[in-house]
Design an enzyme around this catalytic site. Structure first.
Site, PDB file in Angstrom:
ATOM      1  N   ASP A 296      -2.414  -0.748   9.965  1.00  0.00           N
ATOM      2  CA  ASP A 296      -2.534  -0.910   8.512  1.00  0.00           C
ATOM      3  C   ASP A 296      -3.197  -2.220   8.102  1.00  0.00           C
ATOM      4  O   ASP A 296      -3.558  -2.385   6.933  1.00  0.00           O
ATOM      5  CB  ASP A 296      -1.150  -0.844   7.845  1.00  0.00           C
ATOM      6  CG  ASP A 296      -0.595   0.567   7.769  1.00  0.00           C
ATOM      7  OD1 ASP A 296      -1.392   1.522   7.860  1.00  0.00           O
ATOM      8  OD2 ASP A 296       0.633   0.705   7.632  1.00  0.00           O
TER       9      ASP A 296
ATOM     10  N   LYS B  25       0.848  -1.204   0.000  1.00  0.00           N
ATOM     11  CA  LYS B  25       0.000   0.000   0.000  1.00  0.00           C
ATOM     12  C   LYS B  25       0.875   1.242   0.000  1.00  0.00           C
ATOM     13  O   LYS B  25       2.006   1.237   0.493  1.00  0.00           O
ATOM     14  CB  LYS B  25      -0.967   0.015   1.189  1.00  0.00           C
ATOM     15  CG  LYS B  25      -0.324   0.202   2.577  1.00  0.00           C
ATOM     16  CD  LYS B  25      -0.233   1.642   3.027  1.00  0.00           C
ATOM     17  CE  LYS B  25       0.653   1.757   4.272  1.00  0.00           C
ATOM     18  NZ  LYS B  25       1.121   3.105   4.545  1.00  0.00           N
TER      19      LYS B  25
END
Length: 311
Positions: A137, A9
C-alpha cells in the site's frame, strides 16, 4: 524540521484474481484505491547521531523496528549511510488494524519528509521504488488521489479524482482484522476459483467489473460508481465478524448511496453526495448503533497523497 499530512485510504474495488504467478506467495489483485481526508500528522526532526526514534500519540503503536515509519527511515539510511538519524513524531488519527493503511501512509510520509530533510533529491520514480520495498500500500499512499492498482498493489495508474464525494467511516475500536488472516482464509475457501495462467488472469480482470467502475470514475457518475463497488474479502470477513456486516447494513439503512468494507476490514465506509448528508447519515447510524466502542468519521475524497503541512 518538516511536518507532513498522511491521508488514510479506502478500497473502492478489491478483486482477488489468484496467486501471483511469480511464486512470491502474494495474491494478484485488481484494486481501485481512494485517499480520504482522515489524516495522521508527522513531524520529522534531525538528530546529530545515527539513531532513528519514533514517538506516537497512540500507545498501542509500536515505536521500534516493527513500525513502518521506522522501517522507511532505516531503508533510506541503508541507501544513504552518510546521513544522520531522525526523530519521528506521529500524531495518530487513523485507527489501527483498520484496513485504512495507517502504517503504510506513515511510511510514505517518512520517505517524503526525509527526502527533504536530508536533501536527497529523489525523483518520484525513485521514491515509488523504495515505497514498494516497504509494503503493497505504500506506493499508493505516496501518490494518493484515486488510482487503479494491479499486481500486489504496486502497479499504479492515476484516475480522475472524486473530489466532492463524501465518505463516512465506521470502525469498532476494539475490533481488528489481521490482513494475513483475511487473505489466507480467502485462499483456503476459494482457491478452486483462482485464475491459474496469464490468459485466465487477464480474462478474470476483464470480466471482474472494474471497467464499469473506472468509466464511472472518469465521468464522475455516482450511480454506476456506487453500484459497482466490490470487495472479495467481505466473503470471509463478514461471516466471521457480524458487527462489521451489521454496520454496513446500518449505513445503507441510513441512506448511504453505497457501503462496503475497506480492504481487509474491519472499517466500513459509506458514500454520500454531500458533507451535510454525510453528517446526517452518521447521526442516524449513531442512533441505531449507540455502542460507545463504535467510532464514526465524516471525511472527503482526497485528491493528493503525502503533503507538507503549511502553517
Amino acid at each position: 524540521m518538516y511536518r507532513l499530512l498522511a491521508p488514510a485510504k479506502i478500497n473502492l474495488f478489491l478483486q482477488i484474481i489468484g496467486n501471483c504467478l511469480d511464486g512470491s506467495g502474494y495474491h494478484e489483485l485488481v484494486m481501485v484505491m481512494q485517499a480520504v481526508s482522515l489524516m495522521d500528522r508527522l513531524e520529522l526532526i534531525p538528530r546529530r547521531d545515527r539513531e532513528i526514534k519514533v514517538h506516537c500519540t497512540n500507545p498501542a503503536v509500536p515505536c521500534d523496528q516493527r513500525n513502518l515509519a521506522y522501517k522507511a527511515a532505516a531503508l533510506l539510511q541503508q541507501h544513504f549511510p552518510d546521513r544522520d538519524g531522525v526523530e519521528i513524531f506521529i500524531e495518530k488519527r487513523i485507527p489501527l488494524g483498520a484496513g485504512l493503511a495507517g502504517g503504510s501512509t506513515n511510511a510514505a510520509a517518512v520517505l517524503v519528509g526525509l527526502d527533504l530533510l536530508w536533501q536527497l533529491g529523489l525523483t518520484q520514480g525513485e521514491l515509488q521504488t523504495l515505497a514498494a520495498q516497504l509494503g503493497a500500500d505504500v506506493p499508493f499512499c505516496l501518490q494518493g488521489g484515486t488510482a487503479l492498482a494491479l499486481g500486489r498493489g504496486e502497479q499504479l495508474t492515476p484516475l480522475a479524482d472524486l473530489q466532492g464525494l463524501t465518505v463516512i467511516l465506521g470502525k469498532y475500536r476494539s475490533l481488528s482484522v489481521a490482513t494475513p488472516w483475511a487473505y489466507q482464509t480467502y485462499r483456503q475457501e476459494f482457491a478452486a476459483t483462482y485464475a491459474q495462467t496469464p490468459s485466465e488472469q487477464e480474462k478474470a480482470r476483464q470480466e471482474g467489473g472494474s471497467a464499469i467502475l473506472l468509466q464511472a470514475i472518469q465521468q464522475h457518475d455516482i450511480a454506476p460508481l456506487a453500484a459497482n463497488l466490490r470487495n472479495d474479502l467481505e466473503k470471509v470477513v463478514l461471516p466471521r465478524y457480524p458487527l462489521v456486516a451489521e454496520l454496513k447494513e446500518q449505513f445503507l439503512a441510513a441512506g448511504a448511496i453505497a457501503s462496503m468494507m475497506s480492504g481487509s476490514g474491519p472499517t466500513v465506509f459509506a458514500l454520500a453526495p454531500s458533507a451535510d448528508e454525510g453528517y446526517r447519515i452518521m447521526q442516524r447510524v449513531r442512533r441505531a448503533l449507540p455502542d460507545p466502542d463504535l467510532d464514526l468519521w465524516v471525511c472527503e475524497c482526497c485528491p493528493h497523497g503525502i503533503q507538507l503541512e503549511t502553517s
